[in-house]
Design a protein around this motif. Structure first.
Motif, mmCIF file in Angstrom:
data_model
loop_
_atom_site.group_PDB
_atom_site.id
_atom_site.type_symbol
_atom_site.label_atom_id
_atom_site.label_comp_id
_atom_site.label_asym_id
_atom_site.label_seq_id
_atom_site.Cartn_x
_atom_site.Cartn_y
_atom_site.Cartn_z
ATOM 1 N N SER A 159 -5.756 -4.297 -3.675
ATOM 2 C CA SER A 159 -6.192 -2.386 -3.528
ATOM 3 C C SER A 159 -6.055 -2.605 -1.791
ATOM 4 N N GLU A 160 -6.455 -3.227 -1.450
ATOM 5 C CA GLU A 160 -7.093 -3.175 0.269
ATOM 6 C C GLU A 160 -5.243 -3.237 0.850
ATOM 7 N N VAL A 161 -5.012 -2.112 1.305
ATOM 8 C CA VAL A 161 -3.830 -2.131 1.751
ATOM 9 C C VAL A 161 -3.426 -0.762 2.413
ATOM 10 N N GLN A 162 -2.508 -1.733 3.584
ATOM 11 C CA GLN A 162 -2.478 0.057 4.814
ATOM 12 C C GLN A 162 -1.004 -0.535 5.214
ATOM 13 N N GLY A 163 -0.466 0.233 5.786
ATOM 14 C CA GLY A 163 0.802 0.136 7.198
ATOM 15 C C GLY A 163 2.428 0.980 5.617
ATOM 16 N N LYS A 164 3.164 0.418 6.550
ATOM 17 C CA LYS A 164 4.602 0.621 6.229
ATOM 18 C C LYS A 164 5.673 -0.254 6.161
ATOM 19 N N VAL A 165 6.412 -0.085 5.304
ATOM 20 C CA VAL A 165 8.144 -0.798 5.511
ATOM 21 C C VAL A 165 8.827 0.106 5.784
#
Length: 790
Positions: free
Chosen positions: A122-128
């Motif tokens: 669950s430790e996520v960040q950023g975008k695609v």
């Protein structure tokens, strides 16, 4: 005629990490009772601060304040609680993650937050950025293009090596493709296209009679996962996004940015089992307009020192009407300081306060505009002064194992109070020796302010020969030196926690708090009576000692482990970056193979010609800066964005008066015979970009006046109801003339001249209305986001 607005968004974060409660108590383990815990603060996944370690408690009381400008966009402000381990990796207990958009929900109050589990998935960040298209042929073909990603997290403090997997998922199928690995970047440009075939069990002849909506495509989705390539180690999950194919239409291209999400099957624990954390956060975001928009408000504020009476000035009215008065002082002080108008303003409001002071022993004791303004002035101009005066002694205290406890109630078995008294006396002697010998280092503005305070105090209480000293000591000791001794991290005199992993650096923080408290009591002795009898005996010893040894210090200003690019290398390469211990004193910058080892290179401070940020593209590394000196360039990578800014500030401050400082620099590197920024082929060619550090030549130029004026506008804008009450009070007093019985709601205002105050309020309303129109024209008007969490 069309107006074009270009706005700068400025974000400032101030927060207090209060305390934890029942940390890990519900897990059935008592391990936290036997180890220490600490709390870290992160912007997304980048750690920027951490608290001290609190030993052996399930309910630690951290009580640490943090204040910093946010140098980049972010999605989450996160607080992680860890169990400290000496021989293995620190163990996460839980976290509190707050979305940037939710910060305003916690305005003005302390809050208890339930700790959530720390799940790697669950430790996520950023975008695609994705591009999708459905082509109707004999069979349907889904074209999937991954264009780029932005804002992926750092891995172990370094840019990651990302790659993506693209999976077409359906009830009975799972086809996966994989992109190439991009090296050392948080913003990879993939530019890769994949094709997936979607077919029906029907015959080809019937295929053309079916619409897309009737196909089983509706039950399918595309899943994109981002990973960090672990080489020989396990790959690290960075986030995923899922897009249903039912949004696609034949031959139409779908383009969109998608925020990365936690993995769908991430495990969830009961949050109640992990305890809770009390936080108090103040987050402010301002949109700064062009300078011409602020001329009217800025001119009105700069007239404040000349307005008679001073209570009718715009700066004083802001203090009266602002809900949180502490927010009102600092931007006014910064603005007046920049324009050399601060000293007359502070002198005038100090005189106003003395008019209402009846006894000499209560001089400057309250939280008034005068005391707060002088406090802010000292913190702005006196940071280097504190570093020179106190840092060597504070470093010695924090790195020593000597006991200084002299309170009989707190003495432990086996403690020798006489030895402890000698230890404490030695530290106090060093502090006072350094202070009494520091007159040459005291900033001129502080000297002028103290001189004015002495004269004002003597004029107000001519029969008291001591008041001229208590007027100054109430600021320089109680509000300046003593505060710095009690909370050295507030002035960057000490880090929030030891950076070394050795056992010696796990300092007994309780012992140091006691030492700082005893020093604080000693400072108070000049202005008040003793409350503790044991301190009276100690102070008698201190008074009897007439000989204070004079010491000359080589002052350590900043030190930490960094990555340094080997000087003189012409090619790119991982081996050119080496881990080194970097430190700067008031005399030299040096790097060492390890802490405590002899320096491998020493750069005298007088040889530093500039310190600037380095473009990320130079070496595909974030948080880099360059030290330009008389020899070769020195390239350094700090641990995070906040540390990068702090290093640049310290190095520029210590070298700002060097006569050979540059006015231009190269923002990128000289590699393979050319500058990457301007493509110049001569290494000695002058820079292609103006130096930002050149503005540090004096402190006034460090201040962004447009930003401070925007902050003042935001405060006036949110205080319009109280401004209206003050205007009504002026109107009432002017109509009835003479002394009227004050209404309770008007008693908080200082109104000496109702007509002059009314006139200033009208001017304030006009400029606030004008700025509101400018914001509306730009389309970015919103109330300032102010949130407090605890």
């Amino acid at each position: 005629m069309r107006l074009v607005y270009v706005a700068l968004s400025v974000r400032v974060l101030q927060y207090k990490c209060g305390e934890g409660k029942n940390l890990g108590a519900g897990s059935g383990s008592n391990r936290l009772r036997d180890v220490g815990t600490f709390c870290t603060i992160s912007l997304d996944q980048e750690e920027v601060f951490r608290t001290k370690v609190y030993e052996k408690s399930l309910s630690p009381f951290y009580a640490e304040d943090f204040y910093f400008e946010i140098p980049r966009p972010f999605q989450y402000l996160s607080f992680y609680v860890y169990a400290k381990s000496v021989f293995q990796r620190d163990l996460p207990v839980g976290k509190v993650a707050i979305r940037k958009e939710d910060l305003c929900k916690y305005s003005g109050k302390e809050h208890w937050f339930i700790l959530q589990p720390v799940d790697p998935n669950s430790e996520v960040q950023g975008k695609v950025h994705l591009e999708m298209k459905l082509n109707e042929l004999i069979t349907d073909n889904v074209t999937r293009a991954i264009i780029e990603c932005h804002g992926l997290p750092l891995i172990s403090g370094q840019n990651c090596d990302p790659f993506a997997t693209v999976t077409l998922m359906g009830p009975a199928r799972s086809d996966q493709r994989k992109t190439k690995v991009k090296k050392k970047t948080s913003d990879p440009q993939f530019e890769e296209t994949f094709f997936f075939e979607v077919s029906r069990s029907s015959s080809y002849g019937k295929k053309s009679h079916f619409q897309v909506e009737e196909e089983d495509i509706e039950k399918m989705e595309i899943k994109v996962e981002l990973w960090n390539n672990g080489n020989l180690a396990q790959d690290v999950f960075l986030g995923e996004t899922r897009v249903s194919l039912k949004i696609l239409r034949n031959n139409l291209v779908h383009k969109a940015w998608y925020l990365l999400q936690p993995r769908g099957n991430g495990t969830k624990a009961k949050p109640d089992d992990l305890g809770s954390l009390r936080l108090n956060v103040n987050y402010t975001e301002d949109n700064v307009l062009p300078a011409t928009c602020y001329e009217a408000l800025r001119d009105l504020l700069l007239k404040s020192p000349d307005v008679k009476p001073i209570s009718a000035s715009a700066a004083h009215i802001l203090w009266d009407v602002c809900r949180d008065r502490n927010d009102a002082s600092l931007p006014v002080v910064r603005l007046l300081l920049h324009h050399n108008r601060l000293l007359p303003f502070l002198t005038t409001i100090a005189a106003l306060e003395l008019e209402n002071t009846q006894e000499a022993n209560t001089i400057f004791r309250g939280n008034s505009l005068a005391t707060r303004g002088i406090d802010d002035m000292m913190k702005l101009v006196g940071r280097s002064y504190l570093t020179i005066t106190l840092k060597p002694v504070l470093d010695e205290i924090c790195e020593s194992s000597k006991s200084c406890e002299i309170d009989p109630i707190k003495l432990k078995e086996g403690d020798n109070v006489e030895v402890n008294k000698e230890n404490l006396q030695g530290y106090v002697q060093k502090v006072f020796s350094s202070i009494t010998q520091s007159s040459a280092s005291c900033p001129p503005l502080m000297c002028d302010m103290f001189r004015a305070l002495r004269q004002l105090a003597c004029n107000r209480f001519p029969g008291d020969p001591h008041v001229q000293y208590s007027a100054v000591s109430s600021f320089v000791f109680l509000r300046f030196f003593a505060v710095a001794v009690l909370s050295p991290h507030t002035f960057q005199l000490r880090p929030h926690h030891p950076v070394s992993v050795s056992l010696h650096t796990h300092i007994d923080m309780h012992r140091h708090i006691c030492i700082f408290n005893d020093l604080f009591v000693c400072f108070c002795c000049y202005c008040s009576s003793f409350k503790e009898s044991y301190m009276y005996d100690f102070f008698k010893l201190f008074q009897e000692d007439k000989c204070i040894e004079k010491n000359m210090y080589n002052i350590l200003l900043c030190a930490e482990e960094v990555y340094k690019r080997t000087q003189g290398k012409k090619r790119l390469g991982k081996k050119n970056f080496q881990k080194r211990w970097l430190q700067v004193t008031n005399r030299q910058l040096s790097y060492h193979k390890q802490k405590g080892k002899d320096p491998l290179c020493v750069i005298p401070v007088q040889n530093i010609r500039g310190v600037e940020k380095l473009d990320e593209g130079a070496f595909n590394r974030k948080n880099m800066y360059q030290v330009i000196h008389s020899e070769k360039l020195l390239y350094v990578q700090a641990g995070n964005c906040v540390e990068t800014s702090e290093w640049i500030e310290v190095l520029n401050q210590v070298s700002r008066c060097n006569p050979e400082r540059l006015s231009v620099f190269h923002p990128s590197a000289y590699v393979n015979g050319a500058w990457l920024c301007c493509k110049g082929t001569v290494e000695s060619v002058p820079g292609c970009k103006p130096c930002t550090a050149s503005t540090l030549a004096n402190i006034q130029l460090e201040i962004d006046c447009d930003r401070e004026t925007e902050r003042i506008f935001s405060l006036f804008n949110t205080s319009l109801p109280r401004l209206q009450k003050m205007e009504d009070a002026c109107a009432s007093m002017s109509v009835y003339l003479g002394q009227q019985k004050e209404q309770e709601e008007y008693s908080a205002f200082i109104i000496q001249d109702p007509k002059e105050t009314f006139r200033t309020i009208k001017e304030i309303r006009d400029v606030v209305e004008e700025l509101t129109a400018h914001h509306a024209a730009k389309g970015a008007l919103s109330n300032p986001i102010v949130g407090k969490m605890s």
